[in-house]
Design a protein around this motif. Structure first.
Motif, PDB file in Angstrom:
ATOM      1  N   GLN A 155       0.829  -1.209   0.000  1.00 49.88           N
ATOM      2  CA  GLN A 155       0.000   0.000   0.000  1.00 49.88           C
ATOM      3  C   GLN A 155       0.862   1.257   0.000  1.00 49.88           C
ATOM      4  O   GLN A 155       0.574   2.223  -0.710  1.00 49.88           O
ATOM      5  N   ALA A 156       1.929   1.244   0.790  1.00 52.96           N
ATOM      6  CA  ALA A 156       2.811   2.409   0.884  1.00 52.96           C
ATOM      7  C   ALA A 156       3.520   2.687  -0.439  1.00 52.96           C
ATOM      8  O   ALA A 156       3.791   3.845  -0.774  1.00 52.96           O
ATOM      9  N   LEU A 157       3.831   1.623  -1.177  1.00 51.37           N
ATOM     10  CA  LEU A 157       4.594   1.789  -2.414  1.00 51.37           C
ATOM     11  C   LEU A 157       3.711   1.897  -3.662  1.00 51.37           C
ATOM     12  O   LEU A 157       4.221   2.173  -4.751  1.00 51.37           O
ATOM     13  N   SER A 158       2.421   1.692  -3.503  1.00 46.30           N
ATOM     14  CA  SER A 158       1.535   1.631  -4.672  1.00 46.30           C
ATOM     15  C   SER A 158       1.569   2.909  -5.497  1.00 46.30           C
ATOM     16  O   SER A 158       1.568   2.868  -6.728  1.00 46.30           O
ATOM     17  N   PHE A 159       1.599   4.052  -4.837  1.00 43.57           N
ATOM     18  CA  PHE A 159       1.652   5.324  -5.563  1.00 43.57           C
ATOM     19  C   PHE A 159       3.076   5.625  -6.001  1.00 43.57           C
ATOM     20  O   PHE A 159       3.319   6.066  -7.128  1.00 43.57           O
ATOM     21  N   ALA A 160       4.042   5.348  -5.122  1.00 44.54           N
ATOM     22  CA  ALA A 160       5.444   5.641  -5.429  1.00 44.54           C
ATOM     23  C   ALA A 160       5.913   4.892  -6.671  1.00 44.54           C
ATOM     24  O   ALA A 160       6.723   5.401  -7.452  1.00 44.54           O
ATOM     25  N   ASN A 161       5.417   3.670  -6.859  1.00 44.90           N
ATOM     26  CA  ASN A 161       5.820   2.871  -8.021  1.00 44.90           C
ATOM     27  C   ASN A 161       5.541   3.565  -9.342  1.00 44.90           C
ATOM     28  O   ASN A 161       6.176   3.285 -10.353  1.00 44.90           O
TER      29      ASN A 161
END
Length: 281
Positions: free
Chosen positions: A12-18
């Motif tokens: 969840q934390a990386l979903s946007f950053a990816n």
């Protein structure tokens, strides 16, 4: 510093950053040392986001006692990473989170590179490595992942894994860092007594001697030389020494001028298994 202990929260934390940032990943089994830190520094210099995982993977151990005795220092590891850069994301999962109901390795077919050296002496080891690296890559979805060349055969296995699983991660090998006496840095070094640590320098000295004599000495004679050096040191037990084609990792019996070679050693200092390698030409 954010520490995730569950894969769901990390995803969840990386979903946007990816979607917008380049993510670098350093998978470790903890007990961090300067060699690990060099990988993290490289990742920090080349990516907007860096994730470091700390997980002692049970499926890559073919010796249960070795698994139990593997050094675990999570508090010290986290402190070391925080001092380096507070923006590092740490992934510290439990076995049950990554493996769920079945703690078992997937069977891979890595080709001939899995049958040499470590593959001969640690049955199932590379299946365990492939299984956990695949799981971690699918969670983190890194653009680049960083591995030390001390585990050179493992590095080639991971590159093969990426191709087999059709993953979109660039695998970057980083130079071996060494102690002052030449011993390759390893989490296992923490288990060495002072005397064992000093005697283990024989591994590096022997590799240097092989490299220096490689141009003028046959592979057969170099094999004898290494065996003799370890016979002279009763505190170390040689498990294997191989001179191999650097690309295929196939054991060499004679030299070809057009081929790059690398020397590999695995040895025991008491119960502690140490590995090292060195390019020869």
């Amino acid at each position: 510093m954010v520490i995730h202990t569950q894969k769901k929260s990390l995803v969840q934390a990386l979903s946007f950053a990816n979607k917008i940032d380049k993510i670098g990943f350093v998978p470790t089994m903890g007990a961090l040392h300067a060699g690990h830190i060099s990988l993290v520094k490289r990742a920090l210099s080349e990516n907007e986001i860096v994730v470091v995982s700390i997980f002692v993977n049970p499926t890559q151990f073919n010796n249960s006692a070795d698994l139990q005795k593997y050094p675990r220092t999570p508090d010290a590891d986290i402190s070391l990473l925080k001092d380096l850069n507070e923006e590092i994301i740490v992934f510290l999962p439990e076995v049950s989170d990554l493996y769920e109901d079945t703690v078992a390795a997937k069977k891979y077919h890595f080709g001939n590179i899995e049958k040499e050296m470590e593959g001969k002496h640690r049955k199932g080891h590379f299946d365990g490595v492939g299984t956990i690296v695949n799981k971690l890559f699918r969670i983190v979805k890194p653009d680049a992942a960083y591995f030390g060349e001390k585990d050179y055969q493992q590095l080639q296995i991971v590159k093969k894994l990426v191709a087999l699983e059709k993953l979109h991660t660039k695998i970057i090998g980083c130079p071996i860092l060494r102690e002052e006496n030449g011993l390759a840095m390893s989490s296992r070094n923490k288990r060495l007594s002072t005397k064992q640590f000093e005697e283990a320098a024989t591994i590096y000295k022997t590799l240097n001697e092989v490299r220096d004599k490689f141009g003028s000495t046959s592979i057969t004679d170099l094999n004898h030389l290494v065996a003799e050096r370890f016979l002279q040191n009763p505190d170390l037990k040689l498990e294997y020494f191989e001179i191999a084609n650097e690309k295929t990792l196939k054991t060499a019996k004679r030299k070809n001028k057009a081929t790059k070679y690398r020397a590999f050693i695995a040895a025991f200092a008491g119960e502690v298994r140490l590995i090292d390698n060195m390019p020869l030409n």
